[in-house]
Design an enzyme around this catalytic site. Structure first.
Site, mmCIF file in Angstrom:
data_model
loop_
_atom_site.group_PDB
_atom_site.id
_atom_site.type_symbol
_atom_site.label_atom_id
_atom_site.label_comp_id
_atom_site.label_asym_id
_atom_site.label_seq_id
_atom_site.Cartn_x
_atom_site.Cartn_y
_atom_site.Cartn_z
ATOM 1 N N LYS A 83 0.478 -0.961 -0.061
ATOM 2 C CA LYS A 83 0.297 0.149 0.335
ATOM 3 C C LYS A 83 1.065 1.366 -0.114
ATOM 4 C CE LYS A 83 -4.189 0.856 2.168
ATOM 5 N NZ LYS A 83 -4.820 0.538 3.727
HETATM 6 O O1 G3P Z 1 -8.839 1.814 4.409
HETATM 7 C C1 G3P Z 1 -8.908 3.010 5.802
HETATM 8 C C2 G3P Z 1 -9.634 3.274 6.685
HETATM 9 O O2 G3P Z 1 -9.136 2.294 7.336
HETATM 10 C C3 G3P Z 1 -9.956 4.309 6.787
HETATM 11 O O3 G3P Z 1 -11.091 5.070 7.927
HETATM 12 O O4 G3P Z 1 -12.561 5.176 9.334
HETATM 13 O O5 G3P Z 1 -10.719 6.085 9.035
HETATM 14 O O6 G3P Z 1 -11.441 7.287 7.664
HETATM 15 P P1 G3P Z 1 -11.712 5.661 8.479
#
Ligand code: G3P
EC number: 2.2.1.2
Length: 217
Positions: A83
């Site tokens: 990634k």
């Molecule tokens: O896959 C990306 C994810 O982990 C981000 O999620 O909820 O931190 O915006 P969030």
């Protein structure tokens, strides 16, 4: 739509995996920090459990550093997807790592143009962040639809990996639009099973069943 689970918590991955709900896993530096585990150790455990792609994220800011870290992460297991962030250096790293035969997940995507560049650079997955756009009163799902349209217009094979998913509704909306994959925290995947009318209906059935005095077993 494939389900990836967005966590580095082994027990949560195992529980969903036993139900056949896990087509892959995504991690990021925040999720590794939250797990309190060593990145290589926990990623190896995840890769041993899950056959599908397991995203492990680089942390260097320059392309050379990302490439070196990506090659190191790839040594963990064959199903690692490297990634990298959607920066210019991230795109350079994506091109090199993809040409070497690695799966590459380009993350932190917030515009259709960024997604177009990632596809041109050979990304296996593009990760548009729905929830973080919604947080700014923008429409994260509109971005998924825009990328779907653009990729379909030109036959790009990069898979749309809807990320930053915060609700069960996000899952069904992403599926309707045709996201190839959605990655969500375990709690969101489990919440997809819930409906108040299911609970209410079950309660009524059980009350009526009691009145019959019957047993099945
Ligand atoms: O896959 C990306 C994810 O982990 C981000 O999620 O909820 O931190 O915006 P969030």
């Amino acid at each position: 739509m494939k389900f990836f689970v967005d966590t580095a918590e082994i027990d949560a991955i195992r529980e969903l995996h036993e139900l056949g709900m896990v087509d892959g896993v995504t991690t990021n530096p925040s999720l590794i920090a939250k797990s309190g585990r060593d990145i290589k150790e926990v990623t190896k455990e995840i890769c041993d459990l899950v056959d599908g792609p397991v995203s492990a994220e680089t942390v260097a800011l320059d392309a050379e550093g990302m490439i070196a870290e990506g090659r190191e992460l790839k040594k963990i297991a064959e199903n690692i997807a490297i990634k990298v962030p959607l920066t210019w250096d991230g795109l350079k790293a994506c091109k090199t790592l993809s040409e070497e035969g690695n799966m590459v997940n380009v993350t932190l995507c917030f515009t259709a143009n960024q997604a177009l560049l990632a596809a041109k650079a050979g990304a296996t997955f593009i990760s548009p962040f729905i929830g973080r756009l919604d947080d700014l009163n923008l429409d994260g799902m509109e971005l998924i639809a825009d990328i779907r349209e653009i990729y379909d217009n030109y036959g790009f094979e990069t898979q749309i990996l809807a990320a930053s998913i915060r609700s069960a509704n996000h899952m069904s909306e992403a599926a309707k639009i045709g996201a190839d994959v959605a990655t969500a925290p375990p709690a969101v995947i489990k919440a997809m099973a819930n409906h108040v009318l299911t609970d209410k209906g079950l309660d009524a059935f059980l009350k009526d069943w009691e009145k019959t005095g019957q047993t099945i077993l």
